[in-house]
Design an enzyme around this catalytic site. Structure first.
Site, PDB file in Angstrom:
ATOM      1  N   TYR A 161       0.810  -1.169   0.136  1.00  0.00           N
ATOM      2  CA  TYR A 161       0.066   0.020  -0.050  1.00  0.00           C
ATOM      3  C   TYR A 161       0.921   1.109   0.114  1.00  0.00           C
ATOM      4  CZ  TYR A 161      -4.028   3.233   1.076  1.00  0.00           C
ATOM      5  OH  TYR A 161      -4.586   4.285   1.052  1.00  0.00           O
ATOM      6  N   THR A 196     -14.035   6.037   5.716  1.00  0.00           N
ATOM      7  CA  THR A 196     -14.998   5.732   4.675  1.00  0.00           C
ATOM      8  C   THR A 196     -15.063   4.179   4.774  1.00  0.00           C
ATOM      9  OG1 THR A 196     -12.834   4.910   3.471  1.00  0.00           O
ATOM     10  CG2 THR A 196     -13.726   7.356   3.094  1.00  0.00           C
TER      11      THR A 196
END
Ligand code: NAD
Length: 263
Positions: A161, A196
């Site tokens: 990531y 989110t």
């Protein structure tokens, strides 16, 4: 509608949300439309793209859904073709797709590494290549790439990531240099720890509270905070801004303690 993007046509990738609530791409698509843009909402999951389109049209905005896997060159071309066939042009490409992998250097498999490269980074090359001829034909435009503050600081076992998010910054700077002569501006947004559906999947209540308190502004960030940055970078207000990384994180990257949490 304030009209900051009036007359523009935008494509937003990952324009759905992976769960209940509003993800970054969905918020961007909705704000772009509120500001007057016609928006192609692209997402790997057709229903997610359609949900965003329904939210936009319910407010009187204009948008089209497109089922697109941004790791597939043909799909990226189809997304851009949808913008051009339906709305006649393309002015803004907002590349928001990104996925998490929680593997440290000892655990990361070649398969996961390659998947992360494809989804988080190669996808931005493919969408940009598809969009370029049309951004040029429009006389210029804006590309906004979504990276993360995880590209800028240590962040726990997020090998692929962090690496792909750092690659996005390199890509952004490279493209800014290559495309300025065509009046195509290329910038990145590095969101901090916003709430989110993507992170809701992996965070406990306690981790959520720690994240909320980890910045200078001790409040939870939302996808809307990120999306307002995208509106600015996509608009002509940012006509003299290119190759930049806009950090939107409530000041987390300025604190000493930071965090070791995904985001
Ligand atoms: N949430 C955070 O705290 C945070 C922090 C920093 C950066 N970001 C970045 O923001 C971006 C969006 O994250 P989010 O939290 O809103 O995620 P999200 O999971 O809510 O939304 C992502 C959307 O992308 C879609 N998608 C996934 N793979 C795709 C593919 N191959 N092709 C097309 N669509 C695909 C999903 O279906 C989903 O609708 C990501 O790039 C993420 O890395 C998020």
């Amino acid at each position: 509608m304030a009209g900051r993007l009036a007359g523009k046509v935008a494509a937003v990738t990952g324009a759905g949300s992976s769960g209940p609530g509003v993800g970054n791409g969905k918020a961007v698509a909705i704000l772009f439309a509120r500001e007057g843009a016609k928006v192609v909402c692209a997402d790997a999951v057709a229903e997610r793209a359609e949900e965003t389109v329904a939210a936009i049209t319910a407010e009187g905005g204009e948008a089209a859904a497109c089922a697109v896997d941004v790791t597939e060159r043909g799909d990226c071309a189809r997304m851009v073709a949808t913008a051009v066939e339906r709305y006649g042009r393309l002015d803004v490409l907002h590349t928001n797709v990104g996925t998490l992998s929680l593997q440290g250097i000892r655990e990361v498999t070649e398969e996961d590494w390659n998947r992360m490269l494809a989804v988080n980074l190669t996808s931005m090359v493919l969408t940009t290549q598809a969009a370029l001829p049309h951004l040029e034909a429009a006389g210029g435009g804006a590309i906004v790439n979504v990276t993360s503050i995880a590209a800028l600081r240590t962040y726990g076992p997020l090998t692929a990531y962090q690496t792909t998010k750092a690659g996005i910054i390199g890509l952004t700077i490279s493209l800014a240099g290559q495309l300025a002569e065509k009046r195509i501006r290329v910038n990145a947004i590095a969101p901090g720890q916003v709430w989110t559906p993507l992170v809701a999947e992996v965070l406990s209540d306690q981790m959520r509270e720690e994240r909320r308190r980890s910045g200078l502004i001790q409040d939870e960030g939302t996808a809307w905070d990120v999306a307002w940055g995208a509106v600015y970078l996509a608009s002509d207000e940012a006509r003299w801004v290119t190759g930049q990384v806009l950090v939107i994180d409530g000041g987390v990257t300025l604190t000493m303690h930071g965090g070791n949490r995904p985001g």
